[in-house]
Design a protein around this motif. Structure first.
Motif, mmCIF file in Angstrom:
data_model
loop_
_atom_site.group_PDB
_atom_site.id
_atom_site.type_symbol
_atom_site.label_atom_id
_atom_site.label_comp_id
_atom_site.label_asym_id
_atom_site.label_seq_id
_atom_site.Cartn_x
_atom_site.Cartn_y
_atom_site.Cartn_z
ATOM 1 N N VAL A 1 0.833 -1.205 0.000
ATOM 2 C CA VAL A 1 0.000 0.000 0.000
ATOM 3 C C VAL A 1 0.866 1.254 0.000
ATOM 4 O O VAL A 1 0.643 2.192 -0.775
ATOM 5 C CB VAL A 1 -0.955 -0.009 1.208
ATOM 6 C CG1 VAL A 1 -1.718 1.307 1.300
ATOM 7 C CG2 VAL A 1 -1.924 -1.171 1.116
ATOM 8 N N CYS A 2 1.885 1.289 0.877
ATOM 9 C CA CYS A 2 2.751 2.468 0.979
ATOM 10 C C CYS A 2 3.581 2.661 -0.292
ATOM 11 O O CYS A 2 3.813 3.796 -0.723
ATOM 12 C CB CYS A 2 3.666 2.344 2.194
ATOM 13 S SG CYS A 2 2.803 2.447 3.770
ATOM 14 N N THR A 3 4.035 1.570 -0.871
ATOM 15 C CA THR A 3 4.817 1.666 -2.106
ATOM 16 C C THR A 3 3.983 2.262 -3.228
ATOM 17 O O THR A 3 4.447 3.149 -3.966
ATOM 18 C CB THR A 3 5.333 0.279 -2.509
ATOM 19 O OG1 THR A 3 6.129 -0.254 -1.445
ATOM 20 C CG2 THR A 3 6.165 0.363 -3.774
ATOM 21 N N ARG A 4 2.747 1.786 -3.359
ATOM 22 C CA ARG A 4 1.876 2.315 -4.411
ATOM 23 C C ARG A 4 1.500 3.764 -4.134
ATOM 24 O O ARG A 4 1.424 4.589 -5.051
ATOM 25 C CB ARG A 4 0.621 1.451 -4.510
ATOM 26 C CG ARG A 4 0.899 0.033 -5.005
ATOM 27 C CD ARG A 4 -0.297 -0.876 -4.828
ATOM 28 N NE ARG A 4 -1.464 -0.380 -5.568
ATOM 29 C CZ ARG A 4 -2.693 -0.892 -5.441
ATOM 30 N NH1 ARG A 4 -2.889 -1.905 -4.605
ATOM 31 N NH2 ARG A 4 -3.682 -0.408 -6.143
ATOM 32 N N LEU A 5 1.269 4.093 -2.863
ATOM 33 C CA LEU A 5 0.937 5.473 -2.502
ATOM 34 C C LEU A 5 2.113 6.402 -2.768
ATOM 35 O O LEU A 5 1.949 7.520 -3.283
ATOM 36 C CB LEU A 5 0.528 5.533 -1.029
ATOM 37 C CG LEU A 5 0.157 6.916 -0.476
ATOM 38 C CD1 LEU A 5 -1.027 7.495 -1.234
ATOM 39 C CD2 LEU A 5 -0.163 6.830 1.021
ATOM 40 N N THR A 6 3.323 5.950 -2.438
ATOM 41 C CA THR A 6 4.518 6.758 -2.682
ATOM 42 C C THR A 6 4.709 7.004 -4.174
ATOM 43 O O THR A 6 5.053 8.118 -4.597
ATOM 44 C CB THR A 6 5.758 6.064 -2.092
ATOM 45 O OG1 THR A 6 5.564 5.851 -0.694
ATOM 46 C CG2 THR A 6 7.009 6.896 -2.301
ATOM 47 N N ALA A 7 4.495 5.967 -4.981
ATOM 48 C CA ALA A 7 4.642 6.122 -6.433
ATOM 49 C C ALA A 7 3.633 7.123 -6.987
ATOM 50 O O ALA A 7 3.958 7.933 -7.868
ATOM 51 C CB ALA A 7 4.471 4.761 -7.111
ATOM 52 N N ALA A 8 2.404 7.095 -6.460
ATOM 53 C CA ALA A 8 1.387 8.037 -6.933
ATOM 54 C C ALA A 8 1.708 9.464 -6.508
ATOM 55 O O ALA A 8 1.579 10.409 -7.296
ATOM 56 C CB ALA A 8 0.013 7.612 -6.401
ATOM 57 N N LEU A 9 2.143 9.644 -5.248
ATOM 58 C CA LEU A 9 2.460 10.987 -4.759
ATOM 59 C C LEU A 9 3.706 11.554 -5.416
ATOM 60 O O LEU A 9 3.859 12.781 -5.514
ATOM 61 C CB LEU A 9 2.641 10.952 -3.234
ATOM 62 C CG LEU A 9 1.381 10.683 -2.410
ATOM 63 C CD1 LEU A 9 1.729 10.531 -0.935
ATOM 64 C CD2 LEU A 9 0.370 11.802 -2.593
ATOM 65 N N SER A 10 4.617 10.692 -5.859
ATOM 66 C CA SER A 10 5.853 11.158 -6.497
ATOM 67 C C SER A 10 5.569 11.954 -7.762
ATOM 68 O O SER A 10 6.392 12.771 -8.185
ATOM 69 C CB SER A 10 6.765 9.973 -6.810
ATOM 70 O OG SER A 10 7.162 9.319 -5.625
ATOM 71 N N LYS A 11 4.409 11.720 -8.374
ATOM 72 C CA LYS A 11 4.040 12.489 -9.559
ATOM 73 C C LYS A 11 3.640 13.917 -9.203
ATOM 74 O O LYS A 11 3.619 14.791 -10.064
ATOM 75 C CB LYS A 11 2.895 11.796 -10.291
ATOM 76 C CG LYS A 11 3.244 10.393 -10.786
ATOM 77 C CD LYS A 11 2.059 9.736 -11.467
ATOM 78 C CE LYS A 11 2.419 8.328 -11.955
ATOM 79 N NZ LYS A 11 1.260 7.653 -12.609
ATOM 80 N N LEU A 12 3.319 14.141 -7.925
ATOM 81 C CA LEU A 12 2.913 15.470 -7.467
ATOM 82 C C LEU A 12 4.044 16.226 -6.795
ATOM 83 O O LEU A 12 3.972 17.447 -6.656
ATOM 84 C CB LEU A 12 1.742 15.346 -6.483
ATOM 85 C CG LEU A 12 0.505 14.601 -6.985
ATOM 86 C CD1 LEU A 12 -0.521 14.496 -5.865
ATOM 87 C CD2 LEU A 12 -0.095 15.311 -8.184
#
Length: 676
Positions: free
Chosen positions: A483-494
């Motif tokens: 969950v954290c890995t996917r969340l980090t990847a999504a936030l990295s775009k912002l």
């Protein structure tokens, strides 16, 4: 020992040996701040110490110890004179006083028996001295050059002519004062550390250590002219622009120019620099600049750290003597009246109506000022209806709180609470008295920064921008790392995002290692630095261990601006889903200022021979996505959802449990999200 003094009896006298660490136990002790001068009809002014107060900071009491213990070698340079003698006179109050006296000989014995424990205490006191005393006094009272004094102290017992001919290894051998001719294992380790010393030369105008950076070496000046001066504020008070710091009056502007025009001090040949980076692992608060071409003996910081392990007493106290020799004697009293307080996230610094104990400077972390309001006046559906408290101000690094109440000598008018692990400096009224007597114009500088400022509203707006997100698993069955890995990847775009776990390696930060190996206050400062460097921080918490919430999960909750509770959705059972240990702790923590959302995780179904069409029909997640509003709480939506499931859902694959069965037992959830 507990010493009893009658009314007006002398506790210690100016010029007398400083042979004990003194703490007031009962009564009052009046310390002479401004002695009466010959021919002056004004009376001397005193500062009154209450029970629990100390006359001299512990750091400078320890600095009065000899580095070699009881060796008594006259060829070895001892502690600075200012640390060995009292600089003021103190008397018991009108009703007498009881004072606890810990002899300096007791600290010396402790250094011999428990050298690493004492060294750890000294290093912590040095961090406090650099972080609290220097930054607070320079930022809020405009005292920069007044903090430093020209030092007559030299670390190497040699003349300037002898220093030129010494090798760098011989320079630091004399600095250490140790015999390196023996063949023991310890001596070989010392020889290896000293062998890394080298000669460095710098040209006119160059900095020995760049501002705001830790020194990579411990330097000893061999030749040339080197000046030291106090660096400008490492942080400027929020909301205090240049006009604020110079004031609007002509008197204030003159004062600022006078403060800035103090002549820098020259460093003696044979004097060392860079001790703060070795002892406290922090950038130096002093800037060193070459006036002419300079030549140094340089010992790498890693080698200096190794010497702290090999010679814990000698090397530690030699560096401490160097720090104390450059510090003005009036700071010995101020150091005793400034407190460095760590505040855990969720704890109150003080509550409305509490007696005033001074004001506070935020050093790291974040706190909020709270005001109580009437729930009925805000309406049932209000965003704040769940808590009687309203955030009136957000206090970040460099902000003051409680200063108006301290000056008025009235109880605190607000409740201040830490929203994450923070560090504050408590400045007592005794400090104001000390500074007002010695530097009355410094109070003008302080008064310009007191009171509500426009920056307070800006800090509240910035606080709405969420920075740290904690993902809390309800149990071991939740793949929280995914969950954290996917969340980090999504936030990295912002924006720039960092994923932190209990096993994260912080070795890229100076002087740091693994998360688990560090103490709480030091780890809190590192996290505060990371918040300044990254747009988002994602904290990966841990599931309960042996039925208890882990320390790392507690820290994640304390650090969070936004909390996501991850739970695997199970629609195959009936009834409400009870809370787990982590969720119960989350509710009991009372984090009303942090939004808490529920993350309902669904596993991706696998294709079967029956075909994807049948699978989509049976898949609760797909059905819920098209009728998400029917899952919200309330009687109408409850009936609508179950009617849909009854008549249109496939009976064999129909879900027996819906979102409301999770929300009933989780009143703290502001929002919920279904995620595959």
């Amino acid at each position: 020992n507990v010493l009893a003094f009658g009314p007006g009896e002398v506790v210690f006298e100016h010029g007398a040996p400083r042979d004990a660490f003194l703490v007031v136990k009962a009564g009052q002790v009046a310390v002479e701040v401004s002695p009466a001068r010959p021919g002056d009809h004004r009376r001397s002014e005193d500062c009154v110490l209450q029970p629990g107060d100390t006359a001299v900071g512990l750091l400078f009491v320890i600095a009065s110890l000899c580095a070699e213990g009881s060796s008594g070698d006259d060829t070895i340079i001892g502690p600075p004179e200012a640390c060995k003698l009292h600089s003021r006179t103190a008397r018991a109050g009108s009703s007498g006083a009881e004072v606890v006296a810990v002899p300096t000989s007791a600290f010396s014995e402790a250094f011999d028996k428990f050298p690493y424990a004492m060294q750890s205490m000294v290093r912590r006191l040095c961090v406090r001295h650099a972080l609290v005393v220097f930054e607070t006094l320079s930022t809020y009272f405009g005292l920069r050059q007044e903090i430093l004094v020209p030092s007559t102290y030299t670390n190497v017992n040699a003349t300037s002519e002898e220093l030129v001919d010494l090798s760098p290894q011989e320079v630091f051998a004399r600095f250490l004062g140790a015999d390196t001719q023996e063949g023991s294992k310890r001596t070989k380790g010392i020889q290896e550390a000293l062998a890394s010393a080298s000669i460095k030369e710098l040209e006119e105008g160059e900095y020995v250590v760049k501002p705001q950076q830790r020194a990579g070496h411990l330097f000893v000046l061999l030749e040339g002219d080197l000046q030291m001066h106090r660096e400008d504020n490492q942080y400027q008070p929020p909301g205090a622009d240049q006009a604020d710091l110079t004031f609007s009056s002509s008197m204030g502007k003159t004062w600022r120019r006078q403060m800035s025009s103090c002549a820098p001090h020259l460093v003696n040949v044979g004097e060392a620099i860079g001790e703060i980076s070795v002892l406290a692992d922090r950038p130096s608060y002093v800037v060193y600049q070459c006036l002419t071409r300079c030549r140094f003996a340089a010992l790498p910081r890693d080698s200096a750290q190794k010497l702290l392990e090999l010679c814990p007493r000698t090397w530690c106290l030699r560096l401490l003597h160097l720090l104390a020799a450059r510090t003005a004697s009036w700071l010995h009293r101020v150091d005793a009246a400034l407190d460095w307080l760590p505040v855990e996230g969720g704890q109150c610094l003080y509550r409305r109506g509490d007696p005033t104990l001074g004001f506070f400077v935020v050093l790291s972390g974040r706190l909020v000022a709270l005001e109580e309001h009437d729930l009925e006046s805000r309406g049932v559906g209000s965003h704040h209806s769940r808590s009687p408290w309203q955030v009136s101000d957000v206090l970040q690094r460099g902000r003051l709180c409680g200063e108006i109440d301290c000056l008025r000598d009235t109880p605190y008018s607000q409740t201040v609470r830490a929203t994450r692990d923070s560090e504050v400096c408590r400045v007592s009224s005794t400090v104001l008295h000390f500074i007002a007597m010695d530097f009355p114009k410094a109070i003008l500088h302080f008064s310009s920064l007191v009171g509500p400022r426009a920056q307070a509203h800006q800090d509240v707006r910035q606080a709405r921008h969420k920075t740290t997100i904690a993902v809390i698993p309800v149990g071991k069955d939740v793949d929280v790392h995914d969950v954290c890995t996917r969340l980090t990847a999504a936030l990295s775009k912002l924006g720039k995002t960092l994923h932190l776990t209990s096993n994260s390696d912080l070795s890229r930060l100076p002087g740091s290692g693994g998360v688990r190996a560090e103490d709480g206050s030091r780890l809190g400062r590192w996290f505060a630095e990371l918040e300044m460097r990254f747009r988002w921080l994602v904290y990966e918490a841990e599931p309960p261990h042996h039925g208890k919430v882990t320390d790392w999960t507690r820290r994640c909750i304390r650090q969070a601006d936004h909390i996501l509770v991850a739970v695997n959705f199970d629609g195959s059972e009936r009834g409400d889903v009870p809370e787990t240990v982590n969720e119960h702790y989350l509710q009991e923590a009372g984090l009303f200022h942090v939004e808490r959302d529920l993350l309902l995780l669904h596993t991706t179904p696998e294709l079967t021979k029956e075909g994807s069409r049948r699978l989509v029909k049976d898949d609760w997640f797909a059905a819920a996505a098209s009728a998400g509003d029917t899952l919200r709480p309330g009687f109408r939506r409850f009936v609508a959802h179950h009617t849909t499931q009854l008549f249109f859902g496939h009976r064999k694959g129909r879900a027996l449990r819906s979102t409301r069965h999770y929300l009933h037992t989780r009143p703290w959830a502001r929002r919920w999200h279904h995620v595959r």
